[in-house]
Design a protein around this motif. Structure first.
Motif, PDB file in Angstrom:
ATOM      1  N   ALA A  36       0.760  -1.198  -0.096  1.00 33.86           N
ATOM      2  CA  ALA A  36       0.048  -0.062   0.016  1.00 33.86           C
ATOM      3  C   ALA A  36       0.975   1.388  -0.107  1.00 33.86           C
ATOM      4  N   ARG A  37       1.839   1.257   0.739  1.00 37.15           N
ATOM      5  CA  ARG A  37       2.808   2.313   0.855  1.00 37.15           C
ATOM      6  C   ARG A  37       3.686   2.556  -0.542  1.00 37.15           C
ATOM      7  N   ARG A  38       3.902   1.455  -1.117  1.00 36.21           N
ATOM      8  CA  ARG A  38       4.825   1.648  -2.353  1.00 36.21           C
ATOM      9  C   ARG A  38       3.747   2.055  -3.496  1.00 36.21           C
ATOM     10  N   THR A  39       2.419   1.777  -3.426  1.00 35.91           N
ATOM     11  CA  THR A  39       1.357   2.192  -4.382  1.00 35.91           C
ATOM     12  C   THR A  39       1.103   3.687  -4.167  1.00 35.91           C
ATOM     13  N   VAL A  40       0.606   3.984  -2.842  1.00 33.52           N
ATOM     14  CA  VAL A  40       0.410   5.420  -2.577  1.00 33.52           C
ATOM     15  C   VAL A  40       1.769   6.391  -2.946  1.00 33.52           C
ATOM     16  N   ARG A  41       2.785   5.840  -2.743  1.00 34.32           N
ATOM     17  CA  ARG A  41       4.186   6.899  -3.090  1.00 34.32           C
ATOM     18  C   ARG A  41       4.326   6.853  -4.712  1.00 34.32           C
ATOM     19  N   THR A  42       3.804   5.698  -5.286  1.00 35.20           N
ATOM     20  CA  THR A  42       3.756   5.791  -6.817  1.00 35.20           C
ATOM     21  C   THR A  42       2.877   6.805  -7.628  1.00 35.20           C
ATOM     22  N   TYR A  43       1.876   6.568  -7.044  1.00 39.76           N
ATOM     23  CA  TYR A  43       0.656   7.195  -7.615  1.00 39.76           C
ATOM     24  C   TYR A  43       0.190   8.927  -7.237  1.00 39.76           C
ATOM     25  N   PHE A  44       0.930   8.933  -5.769  1.00 38.17           N
ATOM     26  CA  PHE A  44       0.701  10.452  -5.326  1.00 38.17           C
ATOM     27  C   PHE A  44       1.960  10.779  -5.045  1.00 38.17           C
ATOM     28  N   GLY A  45       2.261  12.293  -5.630  1.00 37.66           N
ATOM     29  CA  GLY A  45       3.353  13.034  -5.202  1.00 37.66           C
ATOM     30  C   GLY A  45       4.474  12.295  -5.883  1.00 37.66           C
ATOM     31  N   ASN A  46       4.293  11.675  -7.057  1.00 33.73           N
ATOM     32  CA  ASN A  46       5.335  11.077  -7.815  1.00 33.73           C
ATOM     33  C   ASN A  46       6.484  12.041  -8.239  1.00 33.73           C
TER      34      ASN A  46
END
Lengths: 309, 529
Positions: free
Chosen positions: B5-15
Motif C-alpha cells: 500500500a505504501r509503495r502504491t501510494v508513493r507511486t501514484y501520489f506525489g510521484n
C-alpha cells in the motif's frame, strides 16, 4: 561496512570482472585504479545494483546487492562518469527530485537541499538552471545529488575527469571531508598522484582481475620492500660505491654516473642517519642524500601490462 | 500488504517523476502559446465545419437540423480525437529513450525506485497534459450542447472514450521507448503501433457506423446496444459513447468497459516497459507475465460475454444464433490473436549466446521459467495464454443461457495450439544456429513472411485450395497462415492440421536442441554462463 565477495561479470565470451573481492570500513577512501576497460566501472555498477553480477555478491551494512537491491540503493550514492542532468530544471528542482525518490521526508527536503548545496559550495546557484552551470559546478551538483539521502557508501566513477586544477583540488577536499564524516568512498580515477594524496586504500585492477589491494603504504612496500637511497657526491663516486658495499644494512650499491649512486638499504631511519654520518666521517663530499619513494604511478606501471580486454 | 500500500501510494501520489515532467512541460510561455494555438485552431475548424453543415439551415426541417447539429458535434469530437491520436503518443514516445540517451536513467535506477515508479510518473504527467487539452476543448464542445447537438452526458461519455484512447496511446509510446535504441526509431515505432491499434479498432467502429447508418444485416438498427469494442476507436466516439452492452441483464455503458480495457491494456504495456528496463528474473518481468494472463482472461471475458449473451456481436455476418456464425466470429478472433502471437513468439522464444541473461539459452522446456521469463519458459507461457483464452470461453459459455460452444470453437482452438507450437519450433531452430538475438528474431519473422505470404497464392492454386473457397486440401500451406481460421469450410481439417503443426514444431525444436549440443554451440553457451 562494504564487503565485495568474488564478483564476476561475464558477457558472452568476454569476462569483464574476474572474482574481485575486497572489504572497506566506514571512513575508508578507496582509490580504484585501472586502465580503460579494466573493469572498474563494471565493478562499480555491480555494487550500485545497476548490473547483475554473473557470480558473487556484495553487501553494504548487511544489505545484499542481489537479494536486497532496494536496501543497497538506500545506502549508496552513485556518481557515474557522466552527468546525466535534466534540461529545463533548476538546481533545487533537480535535488528535490532526487530527494523525493530517495524518500527524504517532505518536511526535511528543503533543509537537506540547503545543506548539500552548502557542502558543495553551490548555494548561490540554487535557482540557476542546471544547463547554465560550468562543468565543475555540474560535477559538484552531481555529488550533491549523491548526498541528499546521507548515504553510507559513495561510488564516484572518474569524478575528476575534465575538471580544471582548481575544481580538482576542491573536489579532493570534498572527498576528504566525506571520509572524515565516516562515509566509505570509492573513487576510480586515472590521476594517480591525486589519489595517493587522499586515499587510504587502493586497488589495482587489470583485465577484470584485482592485482593489488590494501593501504597505500603497504602496496608501495610490496613493490619496493627495501629503501632506495639516492646519493650525490662531488667526486669519487666509484670509490664511494666500494666503501658503501662494506657498510652495514647496505644490500647493493649501483653507480649511476660519476656523481650519482643508488643504494638498496634495509635499515631504519636511525641506521640511515648513521650511514650518512659514516660517509661524512670518511671524508666523502656528499652533496645530496635522500630516500627515493615509490609512488602509485610506479606501482601501477610495475603491476600492470597495459593489456585490455 | 502495508508495504504494498505504501509503495502504491508513493507511486501514484506525489510521484517525483510526474512533478519533474510537469514542471518541464509548463516551463516558460511555450505551453501557453501551444494551448492558445490549439484552441484557436479548434475554434477555426469548428467554425468552418459549422458553417458548412448549417449552410442551408433555413430550408431544413427541425429533424434535419437536429441531425445536422449531431453531425457538427461528431465532427468536433472527431477533430479532438485526431488531436489525441497525434499528441498523446508524442508525449511519451521519446521519453525513456531520451533519458537513456541523456544517461539519466542510471541515476534514477541507482535510487530505491522500481522502473514502474518512473513509468507511472511519466504517464501521470502526460495524462495531465492530455486532460488539459480536453478541458481546453470544452468551450467548443459546449457550443454543441448549447445548440442542442449533444447533451452533457454525451460529452462526458465521449471525453472518457477519448481519454481511454489517449491512455492506450501514451502507454504504447512508453512501451516502445523503453526498448527503442534511438529517438527516431522510438517515435516512428510508436506511431506505427498507434496506427496498428487504430486499424484494428477501426474494424469495430466502422462496422458500427455502417450498422447505424446503413441499416445492414448487423441486427443493431437504431438501438444503442453494441459490442463494447466499438468504443475503442476514438474517431467515432460521438456515436459510440452512448452505446451499452448487456451483461447478465444489466446495461453497462460501453465507455466504462472501454475504460477498463484501456486501463488494463496500458497496465500491461507499462509492465512490458518495466520488464524491458529490468534485469533477468525481476519482479517487473514476473508482473508482466502474470498481467499478460490476467489481461487475456479479462479480454476473453469482455469478448465472450457479448458473444454468448447478446445478438449484435454478429456484426460481420448473420445473427449470432447458429454455429456457423459462431465459427466465423471465432475465426475472426483466432486470426487476430494468431497475428499478434506471430509477433510475440520470436520475442519470447528466441535466444542467443551474446544476449542478456533474459534471452540466453537455458534448456528446452521449463515450467518454472514460464513466469520468471527466459527462453525455456516461453512454450509453457504461450500454452498458459492459449489455455486461459480457451478456459475463459468455456466458463463464460457454461454460464450463458443463450448460446453453446460449437464444434468449430474446438477445431479452431486445436489449430491455435498447433500454430503456437509450430512457430515456437521455428524460433528455437533459428536460435540454435548461433546468430545474434536480432537476427534470430528477424529470421523467424522473415520466414513467416517469405515462406507463407509470398508463395501462398501460387501453392494454393497448385493444390487447388484457395483463399476464400470451400475447396479444402490437407496438403496446402494455407494452414500455416495466420488468417487460416477465416477460410470457410476448412476448419473441419483443423485437428489434422493441428496434429501436423505440433509434431513439426516439436521436431524443429528438437533439431535445434541437437544443434545446441554440438561442441561449438556448447562452448559458446557455456562461456555465456
Amino acid at each position: 561496512m562494504l564487503e565485495v565477495k568474488e564478483l564476476w561479470k561475464v558477457y558472452g565470451p568476454l569476462t569483464a570482472v574476474k572474482g574481485v573481492s575486497f572489504s572497506l570500513k566506514p571512513g575508508d577512501i578507496f582509490g580504484f585504479i585501472g586502465s580503460n576497460g579494466a573493469g572498474k566501472t563494471t565493478t562499480i555498477r555491480m555494487i550500485s545494483t545497476l548490473l547483475e553480477p554473473t557470480h558473487g555478491t556484495a553487501t553494504i551494512n548487511g544489505a545484499d546487492i542481489i537479494r536486497d537491491p532496494m536496501g543497497v540503493r538506500r545506502q549508496i550514492g552513485y556518481m557515474p562518469d557522466f552527468f546525466g542532468l535534466y534540461d529545463d530544471v533548476k538546481v533545487w528542482e533537480y535535488l528535490d527530485f532526487f530527494a523525493t525518490i530517495y524518500e527524504v521526508p517532505p518536511k526535511q527536503r528543503n533543509s537537506v537541499i540547503d545543506n548539500v548545496l552548502e557542502l558543495t559550495d553551490l548555494t548561490v546557484k540554487r535557482d540557476a538552471f542546471v544547463q547554465s552551470l560550468s562543468r565543475g559546478m555540474q560535477q559538484r551538483l552531481c555529488l550533491a545529488r549523491c548526498l541528499v539521502h546521507d548515504p553510507a557508501l559513495l561510488l564516484l566513477d572518474e569524478p575528476a575527469s575534465g575538471l580544471d586544477p582548481r575544481a580538482r583540488a576542491e573536489l579532493k577536499e570534498l572527498i576528504i571531508e566525506l571520509g572524515r564524516m565516516g562515509k566509505i568512498v570509492i573513487v576510480s580515477s586515472h590521476i594517480l598522484p591525486e589519489l595517493a594524496d587522499f586515499c587510504n586504500c587502493v586497488g589495482i585492477i587489470e583485465r577484470g582481475e584485482m592485482l593489488a589491494f590494501g593501504p597505500v603504504n603497504q602496496i608501495l612496500r610490496q613493490i619496493q620492500p627495501t629503501r632506495v637511497l639516492a646519493i650525490t657526491v662531488l667526486d669519487g663516486a666509484g670509490e664511494v660505491r666500494t666503501r658503501l658495499a662494506d657498510m652495514p644494512h647496505v644490500l647493493a650499491a649501483h653507480l649511476e654516473d660519476e656523481h650519482h649512486l643508488r643504494v638498496e638499504f634495509n635499515g631504519d631511519h636511525e641506521q640511515q642517519s648513521e650511514l650518512l654520518a659514516a660517509l661524512i666521517q670518511a671524508n666523502v663530499r656528499v652533496v645530496q642524500f635522500h630516500e627515493e619513494h615509490a609512488n602509485l604511478e610506479d606501482v601501477f606501471m610495475r603491476l600492470t601490462t597495459g593489456a585490455v580486454q | 500488504m502495508t508495504a504494498w500500500a505504501r509503495r502504491t501510494v508513493r507511486t501514484y501520489f506525489g510521484n517525483a517523476a510526474a512533478v519533474r515532467e510537469y514542471r518541464a512541460q509548463l516551463r516558460g510561455n511555450r505551453a501557453l502559446y501551444l494551448w492558445a494555438a490549439y484552441l484557436g485552431l479548434l475554434i477555426l475548424l469548428g467554425g468552418l465545419a459549422y458553417s458548412q453543415i448549417m449552410d442551408n439551415e433555413y430550408a431544413q426541417s427541425i429533424a434535419t437540423l437536429q441531425s445536422e447539429l449531431n453531425s457538427f458535434y461528431s465532427t468536433i469530437i472527431g477533430m479532438i480525437a485526431a488531436v489525441v491520436c497525434l499528441v498523446a503518443p508524442a508525449l511519451t514516445a521519446s521519453s525513456i529513450t531520451a533519458e537513456r540517451q541523456r544517461r539519466s536513467l542510471d541515476l534514477v535506477f541507482s535510487a530505491p525506485v522500481p522502473p514502474r515508479y518512473l513509468l507511472v510518473g511519466k504517464m501521470i504527467a502526460s495524462m495531465r497534459y492530455l486532460m488539459m487539452l480536453l478541458v481546453l476543448a470544452l468551450p467548443v464542445t459546449a457550443v454543441c450542447v448549447v445548440m442542442g447537438g449533444a447533451t452533457w452526458s454525451d460529452v462526458v461519455g465521449s471525453y472518457i472514450v477519448l481519454l481511454s484512447s489517449g491512455i492506450v496511446f501514451m502507454a504504447i509510446g512508453l512501451a516502445v521507448s523503453a526498448q527503442a535504441p534511438t529517438l527516431m526509431s522510438s517515435i516512428v515505432n510508436t506511431y506505427i503501433g498507434v496506427g496498428a491499434y487504430l486499424w484494428f479498432t477501426s474494424i469495430f467502429g466502422m462496422v458500427f457506423l455502417a450498422s447505424r447508418f446503413g441499416g445492414g444485416p448487423l441486427g443493431m438498427g437504431s438501438t444503442n446496444e453494441a459490442p463494447w469494442s466499438v468504443v475503442l476507436l476514438p474517431f467515432t466516439a460521438a456515436y459510440t459513447s452512448p452505446t451499452f452492452t448487456i451483461i447478465s441483464g444489466v446495461e453497462v455503458p460501453n465507455w466504462i468497459l472501454g475504460l477498463v480495457f484501456a486501463l488494463a491494456f496500458s497496465r500491461l504495456l507499462l509492465s512490458g516497459a518495466g520488464s524491458a528496463l529490468s534485469p533477468f528474473g525481476s519482479p517487473e518481468t514476473k508482473s508482466l507475465r502474470i498481467h499478460g494472463i490476467v489481461f487475456l482472461a479479462l479480454l476473453g471475458v469482455l469478448v465472450a460475454f457479448p458473444l454468448s449473451a447478446s445478438t449484435p456481436f454478429a456484426m460481420l455476418g448473420a445473427p449470432a444464433t447458429g454455429p456457423s456464425t459462431q465459427g466465423y466470429t471465432f475465426g475472426v478472433l483466432v486470426a487476430s490473436v494468431s497475428m499478434i502471437a506471430f509477433w510475440l513468439i520470436p520475442a519470447l522464444v528466441c535466444h542467443a549466446p551474446d544476449a542478456d541473461r533474459k534471452f540466453r539459452y537455458d534448456g528446452l522446456f521449463s515450467l518454472r521459467q514460464a513466469i520468471v521469463g527466459s527462453p525455456s519458459g516461453a512454450l509453457p507461457y504461450l500454452l498458459f495464454l492459449w489455455g486461459t483464452v480457451v478456459a475463459v470461453f468455456v466458463a463464460v459459455y457454461a454460464f450463458s443461457a443463450r448460446a453453446m460452444l460449437g464444434v468449430q470453437f474446438w477445431q479452431l482452438s486445436a489449430w491455435g495450439l498447433g500454430f503456437i507450437v509450430f512457430w515456437w519450433g521455428v524460433a528455437r531452430f533459428f536460435s540454435s544456429m548461433g546468430m545474434n538475438l536480432k537476427s534470430a528474431r528477424s529470421s523467424v519473422i522473415a520466414t513467416g513472411i517469405v515462406v507463407l505470404a509470398l508463395p501462398l497464392p501460387i501453392l494454393s492454386s497448385l493444390t487447388f485450395t484457395s483463399y476464400g473457397t470451400s475447396s479444402p486440401s490437407q496438403t496446402s500451406l494455407w494452414m500455416l497462415h495466420m488468417a487460416y481460421p477465416l477460410a470457410p469450410g476448412e476448419t473441419v481439417y483443423a485437428p489434422y492440421y493441428a496434429a501436423f503443426l505440433v509434431v513439426s514444431g516439436i521436431a524443429l525444436a528438437l533439431a535445434g536442441e541437437a544443434n545446441m549440443k554440438r561442441p561449438r554451440r556448447q562452448r559458446r553457451a557455456g562461456s555465456a554462463e
